[in-house]
Scaffold this motif. Structure first.
Motif, PDB file in Angstrom:
ATOM      1  N   LYS A 310       8.755  -0.269  -2.416  1.00  0.00           N
ATOM      2  CA  LYS A 310       7.750   0.705  -2.847  1.00  0.00           C
ATOM      3  C   LYS A 310       6.339   0.130  -2.766  1.00  0.00           C
ATOM      4  CE  LYS A 310       8.026   4.264  -4.510  1.00  0.00           C
ATOM      5  NZ  LYS A 310       7.933   5.619  -3.965  1.00  0.00           N
ATOM      6  N   SER A 311       6.184  -1.133  -3.134  1.00  0.00           N
ATOM      7  CA  SER A 311       4.858  -1.750  -3.111  1.00  0.00           C
ATOM      8  C   SER A 311       4.359  -1.956  -1.681  1.00  0.00           C
ATOM      9  CB  SER A 311       4.879  -3.093  -3.862  1.00  0.00           C
ATOM     10  OG  SER A 311       5.786  -3.995  -3.255  1.00  0.00           O
ATOM     11  N   LEU A 312       5.275  -2.260  -0.760  1.00  0.00           N
ATOM     12  CA  LEU A 312       4.887  -2.421   0.642  1.00  0.00           C
ATOM     13  C   LEU A 312       4.383  -1.103   1.230  1.00  0.00           C
ATOM     14  CD1 LEU A 312       7.741  -4.743   1.972  1.00  0.00           C
ATOM     15  CD2 LEU A 312       5.337  -5.346   1.662  1.00  0.00           C
ATOM     16  N   PHE A 313       5.103  -0.028   0.957  1.00  0.00           N
ATOM     17  CA  PHE A 313       4.678   1.292   1.443  1.00  0.00           C
ATOM     18  C   PHE A 313       3.372   1.727   0.775  1.00  0.00           C
ATOM     19  CE2 PHE A 313       9.311   1.886   2.459  1.00  0.00           C
ATOM     20  CZ  PHE A 313       9.127   2.000   3.830  1.00  0.00           C
ATOM     21  N   ALA A 314       3.256   1.429  -0.530  1.00  0.00           N
ATOM     22  CA  ALA A 314       2.041   1.810  -1.253  1.00  0.00           C
ATOM     23  C   ALA A 314       0.829   1.035  -0.740  1.00  0.00           C
ATOM     24  CB  ALA A 314       2.231   1.563  -2.751  1.00  0.00           C
ATOM     25  N   PHE A 315       1.050  -0.256  -0.461  1.00  0.00           N
ATOM     26  CA  PHE A 315      -0.050  -1.077   0.047  1.00  0.00           C
ATOM     27  C   PHE A 315      -0.483  -0.617   1.430  1.00  0.00           C
ATOM     28  CE2 PHE A 315      -1.750  -4.853   2.206  1.00  0.00           C
ATOM     29  CZ  PHE A 315      -2.726  -5.234   1.291  1.00  0.00           C
ATOM     30  N   ALA A 316       0.480  -0.266   2.268  1.00  0.00           N
ATOM     31  CA  ALA A 316       0.167   0.204   3.626  1.00  0.00           C
ATOM     32  C   ALA A 316      -0.597   1.524   3.583  1.00  0.00           C
ATOM     33  CB  ALA A 316       1.447   0.363   4.437  1.00  0.00           C
ATOM     34  N   LYS A 318      -2.436   2.415   1.015  1.00  0.00           N
ATOM     35  CA  LYS A 318      -3.570   2.210   0.117  1.00  0.00           C
ATOM     36  C   LYS A 318      -3.515   3.153  -1.085  1.00  0.00           C
ATOM     37  CE  LYS A 318      -6.625   0.458   3.751  1.00  0.00           C
ATOM     38  NZ  LYS A 318      -7.924   0.588   4.442  1.00  0.00           N
ATOM     39  N   ARG A 319      -2.313   3.197  -1.693  1.00  0.00           N
ATOM     40  CA  ARG A 319      -2.103   4.022  -2.871  1.00  0.00           C
ATOM     41  C   ARG A 319      -1.500   3.180  -3.988  1.00  0.00           C
ATOM     42  NH1 ARG A 319       0.941   9.274  -0.118  1.00  0.00           N
ATOM     43  NH2 ARG A 319      -0.803  10.004   1.164  1.00  0.00           N
ATOM     44  N   ASP A 320      -1.469   3.752  -5.189  1.00  0.00           N
ATOM     45  CA  ASP A 320      -0.808   3.085  -6.308  1.00  0.00           C
ATOM     46  C   ASP A 320       0.694   3.061  -6.062  1.00  0.00           C
ATOM     47  OD1 ASP A 320      -3.143   2.610  -7.704  1.00  0.00           O
ATOM     48  OD2 ASP A 320      -3.043   4.504  -8.814  1.00  0.00           O
ATOM     49  N   CYS A 321       1.345   2.033  -6.559  1.00  0.00           N
ATOM     50  CA  CYS A 321       2.796   1.915  -6.433  1.00  0.00           C
ATOM     51  C   CYS A 321       3.439   2.727  -7.547  1.00  0.00           C
ATOM     52  CB  CYS A 321       3.220   0.454  -6.524  1.00  0.00           C
ATOM     53  SG  CYS A 321       4.987   0.185  -6.257  1.00  0.00           S
ATOM     54  N   THR A 322       4.067   3.821  -7.201  1.00  0.00           N
ATOM     55  CA  THR A 322       4.642   4.733  -8.203  1.00  0.00           C
ATOM     56  C   THR A 322       6.103   5.032  -7.899  1.00  0.00           C
ATOM     57  OG1 THR A 322       3.943   6.695  -6.955  1.00  0.00           O
ATOM     58  CG2 THR A 322       2.404   5.831  -8.595  1.00  0.00           C
ATOM     59  N   ALA A 323       6.798   5.485  -8.938  1.00  0.00           N
ATOM     60  CA  ALA A 323       8.194   5.912  -8.799  1.00  0.00           C
ATOM     61  C   ALA A 323       8.525   6.850  -9.945  1.00  0.00           C
ATOM     62  CB  ALA A 323       9.128   4.707  -8.815  1.00  0.00           C
ATOM     63  N   PHE A 324       9.127   7.967  -9.625  1.00  0.00           N
ATOM     64  CA  PHE A 324       9.530   8.950 -10.628  1.00  0.00           C
ATOM     65  C   PHE A 324       8.363   9.348 -11.544  1.00  0.00           C
ATOM     66  CE2 PHE A 324      13.261   6.339  -9.588  1.00  0.00           C
ATOM     67  CZ  PHE A 324      14.109   7.311  -9.085  1.00  0.00           C
TER      68      PHE A 324
END
Length: 431
Positions: A310-316, A318-324
């Motif tokens: 999730k953090s890799l996708f969020a970093f790519a 440029k968004r906050d790392c979120t889930a649910f």
């Protein structure tokens, strides 16, 4: 005394506690009464068996049934149970049985051992852990007994069923069927396969997650952590099953069983050494990820893998790392990367050393064995009994680190009180 108390932080206490139980188990397994008539257990083999049992792994250098007596197998089962529940949980249970109060130090130790974020409800959680364990293992033993009774006398079937249920729920791949055969003779037995998978899955969810599932009224009320654990568990089981079915000539039941077992259980209905390279690679990935926090399993944990992705996708993006609909804290992201990198370092170093010591084995064989040890899985390509003593000791260390967690092992050396001192920030060019 005060100096010793300060030095003995929770991480160090856990390390010493597990090491002490392993040493005690080694001594007990070396007793003549622990071995079958005419069998002599080598000290290194006793150490390896004790380490594998306490670290709920299942890798063996001597067959448990062929070499250990009923007394020895009972010791192995007790070591598995102790390693699965944790030293602190068992200690707190004895304190409760004695009618004494649980102090702050004991609560902190349980919090560290079960990887919890709060001290709230620790005592009640320990009670739940014991009750849940007892219920699952009794049900598992009853269902397994139906199967083993068809091939063994009633008393022997009862002993095998009890041992198997304890090993399965605690995600330890030990078996007492003899001849290093594990569960291969029962690969087509649906009841035993599903019973074992059920015990392994619930044992790998984590006690806190099981408690939430039992007490929460709906899925919406579950915490983000529990939702992540359930999502990753279902996803890994499904993906692993499909990939193993595509890469190897196994049944759907066999693929599902091996996908489940690779998540730190270590039971086999098909010999891993006979899998294709692609199939072994799938097993390696599943073993490295492992079970969930606060469970009886090892690996880097499902929540760690989820946070990494999730953090890799969020970093790519440029968004906050979120889930649910919740934001994952930066501290959790950093911890996930740290745990994964430390785990990779341990696996790489141990693989390199054993490759040097054991040049007769291929890289894949050694790599598979090391990842299995680190993930406290117990699956093997069949080379473990033929390893040199020094390689067995290195695998013992690997299992020990894998059970306690690389972060815990790292913290025992660098632990020091936090400081308010901070340095000026300066950028570093990355990539």
């Amino acid at each position: 005394m005060l100096l010793i108390t300060r030095w003995l932080n929770p991480g160090r206490f856990l390390v010493l506690g597990f090491a002490s139980v392993i040493l005690l188990g080694t001594i007990l397994l070396l007793l003549p009464i622990s071995a079958n008539p005419g069998v002599t257990i080598h000290p290194i083999d006793a150490l390896f068996t004790s380490t594998s049992a306490v670290c709920v792994t299942g890798l063996v250098v001597v067959d448990t049934a062929d070499n250990f007596s009923v007394f020895g197998r009972t010791i192995v089962a007790l070591l598995i149970q102790t390693g699965g529940l944790g030293i602190t949980s068992i200690g707190v249970t004895f304190i409760l049985v004695a009618g004494k109060k649980i102090g702050l130090r004991e609560r902190v130790l349980v919090k560290e051992a079960l990887n919890l974020d709060t001290l709230k409800g620790i005592v009640q959680l320990v009670k739940s852990v014991m009750l849940v364990t007892l219920c699952f293992e009794v049900v598992g033993m009853a269902l397994s007994y139906i199967v083993f009774l068809q091939d063994y006398p009633p008393l022997s079937a009862l002993g095998i069923s009890a041992f198997h249920s304890i090993a399965a729920f605690n995600n330890s791949g030990f078996d007492i069927l003899g001849g290093y055969q594990n569960l291969i003779p029962y690969r087509d037995n649906v009841l035993l396969n599903l019973t074992t998978c059920g015990l392994v899955i619930f044992g790998g969810l984590g006690f806190y997650v099981i408690r939430e599932i039992l007490y929460k009224r709906s899925l919406r009320d579950l915490s983000m952590n529990t939702k992540i654990v359930l999502t990753m568990t279902v996803s890994l089981l499904a993906i692993g099953t499909v990939l193993l079915k595509l890469t190897d000539d196994v049944t759907w039941l066999g693929a599902f069983f091996q996908s489940t077992s690779a998540r730190t259980a270590g039971f086999s209905t098909y010999a891993p050494g006979e899998f294709t390279s692609a199939g072994q690679f799938v097993l390696i990935i599943l073993m490295f990820i492992g079970a969930s926090p606060g469970s009886t399993g090892g690996g880097i944990k499902t929540t760690t893998a989820f946070t990494l992705l999730k953090s890799l996708f969020a970093f790519a993006a440029k968004r906050d790392c979120t889930a649910f609909r919740r934001k994952i804290p930066n501290e959790s992201i950093m911890k996930a990367f740290t745990v994964t990198i430390l785990a990779m370092i341990v696996v790489c170093v141990m693989t390199f050393l054993i490759c040097i010591i054991e040049p007769q084995f291929t890289f894949m064989q050694v790599f598979f064995e090391v990842v299995s040890g680190f993930g406290t899985v117990g699956l093997s390509t069949g080379i473990t009994p033929d390893l040199a003593d020094i390689s067995k000791i290195l695998l013992c260390l690997t299992m020990f680190i894998g059970r306690l967690g690389p972060l815990t092992m790292a913290c025992i050396w660098v632990y020091q009180p936090s400081s308010n001192l901070s340095y000026v920030e300066e950028r570093v060019t990355i990539g």
